[in-house]
Enzyme design. Sequence first.
Site, PDB file in Angstrom:
ATOM      1  N   GLY A  18      38.595 -31.404  11.029  1.00  0.00           N
ATOM      2  CA  GLY A  18      38.839 -32.060   9.743  1.00  0.00           C
ATOM      3  C   GLY A  18      37.638 -32.316   8.860  1.00  0.00           C
ATOM      4  N   ASN A  20      36.252 -30.309   6.565  1.00  0.00           N
ATOM      5  CA  ASN A  20      36.536 -29.897   5.179  1.00  0.00           C
ATOM      6  C   ASN A  20      37.478 -30.892   4.512  1.00  0.00           C
ATOM      7  OD1 ASN A  20      35.352 -27.248   4.160  1.00  0.00           O
ATOM      8  ND2 ASN A  20      35.919 -26.725   6.264  1.00  0.00           N
ATOM      9  N   ASN A 117      42.872 -21.646   0.660  1.00  0.00           N
ATOM     10  CA  ASN A 117      42.345 -21.617   2.020  1.00  0.00           C
ATOM     11  C   ASN A 117      40.828 -21.495   1.958  1.00  0.00           C
ATOM     12  OD1 ASN A 117      42.379 -21.381   4.906  1.00  0.00           O
ATOM     13  ND2 ASN A 117      42.059 -19.173   4.683  1.00  0.00           N
ATOM     14  N   HIS A 119      37.630 -19.963   4.193  1.00  0.00           N
ATOM     15  CA  HIS A 119      37.370 -19.052   5.309  1.00  0.00           C
ATOM     16  C   HIS A 119      35.854 -18.907   5.489  1.00  0.00           C
ATOM     17  CE1 HIS A 119      38.219 -15.891   8.165  1.00  0.00           C
ATOM     18  NE2 HIS A 119      37.224 -15.215   7.613  1.00  0.00           N
TER      19      HIS A 119
HETATM   20  C1  GAR Z   1      36.085 -24.134   9.081  1.00  0.00           C
HETATM   21  O1  GAR Z   1      34.888 -23.462   9.378  1.00  0.00           O
HETATM   22  C2  GAR Z   1      37.040 -23.227   8.337  1.00  0.00           C
HETATM   23  O2  GAR Z   1      36.392 -22.360   7.452  1.00  0.00           O
HETATM   24  C3  GAR Z   1      37.636 -22.449   9.477  1.00  0.00           C
HETATM   25  O3  GAR Z   1      37.863 -23.421  10.488  1.00  0.00           O
HETATM   26  C4  GAR Z   1      36.872 -24.436  10.347  1.00  0.00           C
HETATM   27  C5  GAR Z   1      37.587 -25.764  10.268  1.00  0.00           C
HETATM   28  O4  GAR Z   1      36.672 -26.816  10.327  1.00  0.00           O
HETATM   29  N1  GAR Z   1      38.852 -21.825   9.095  1.00  0.00           N
HETATM   30  C6  GAR Z   1      39.214 -20.623   9.516  1.00  0.00           C
HETATM   31  O5  GAR Z   1      38.557 -19.959  10.298  1.00  0.00           O
HETATM   32  C7  GAR Z   1      40.544 -20.122   8.970  1.00  0.00           C
HETATM   33  N2  GAR Z   1      40.704 -18.751   9.259  1.00  0.00           N
HETATM   34  P1  GAR Z   1      37.076 -28.276   9.856  1.00  0.00           P
HETATM   35  O6  GAR Z   1      38.375 -28.624  10.613  1.00  0.00           O
HETATM   36  O7  GAR Z   1      35.932 -29.131  10.292  1.00  0.00           O
HETATM   37  O8  GAR Z   1      37.281 -28.254   8.382  1.00  0.00           O
END
Ligand code: GAR
Length: 210
Positions: A18, A20, A117, A119
Site C-alpha cells: 500500500g 502507492n 494503473n 507499473h
Molecule cells: C508497485 O511497485 C507497483 O508498481 C507494482 O506493485 C508494487 C505495489 O507496491 N505493481 C505491479 O507490478 C502491477 N503489475 P505498493 O503496494 O507499495 O504500492
Amino acid sequence: MIGALYMLNLAILVSGRGSNMEAILKNIRKGYIKAEAKVVISNREARALSIAKEYGVDTILVDDKGKKGVDWEYDKKILEVLERYGINNTNGLICLAGYMRILSPEFVRIYKNRIMNIHPSLLPAFAGLHAQKQALEYGVKVTGCTVHFVDENLDSGPIIIQRSVEVKDDDTIEMLSNRILAEEHIAYSEAIKLFAEGRLDVRGRRVFIL
Ligand code: GAR
C-alpha cells in the site's frame, strides 16, 4: 476531454503493502490532488487496508480466496461496492495500486479511460510480473515506472506519465525496486491530479496533457 468538472470520487484497489495508495492519500490530504478517496478495496487481507483506516478511508475486503484469473463474476462484486460508494463513469476514478488481479474486459469497458494503473517499468518494456527483475536481467541501463489507463489487455493502455530511473552496475532487485518506487509515488499522484483537473485528453493511444 475527460476528467472531472466537480469533485472526483476515487476508489483505490490494492493487494499488498500500500505505499502507492498511501502516497495518494497523503497528497489528497495536502490538497495537491483535488479528489475524495471514497473507498479502498482489496482482494485479500493486506497491510494497505490498515493504512487506509489510519487515513479515515472506508475499506472493503472482497476476498478472492486466492483464486486468480480474469473473473467477471468476481469483478461484479467490486462493481457493486463502487456503485454503493457513488463511483460511476462520470465522476469516478479507479486507481489500481499494487492490485494483483487482472480486470475483466466487461469491467474495463464500463469504466473506459477511468481506471489507472501504476507499473514498475517503462512500458511497453517488461509488462507483467517482476518488472524490476526483468529489467535487471535484460541488462537495460534505464528503467522506471509508468502510469497508464487500463484497457482490455495487460499493461497495455494509453500511457499518461513515465519517470525514468538509471540502472546501476551494483544494483540488486531490491535497490532498483526502491528507487523506482520513489518515482512511482510522484508519478501516480501527478497523473491523478491532472485527471482531477480535467487536463488529460485521450486520443487513441495517446494521452495529451492540457
Ligand atoms: C508497485 O511497485 C507497483 O508498481 C507494482 O506493485 C508494487 C505495489 O507496491 N505493481 C505491479 O507490478 C502491477 N503489475 P505498493 O503496494 O507499495 O504500492
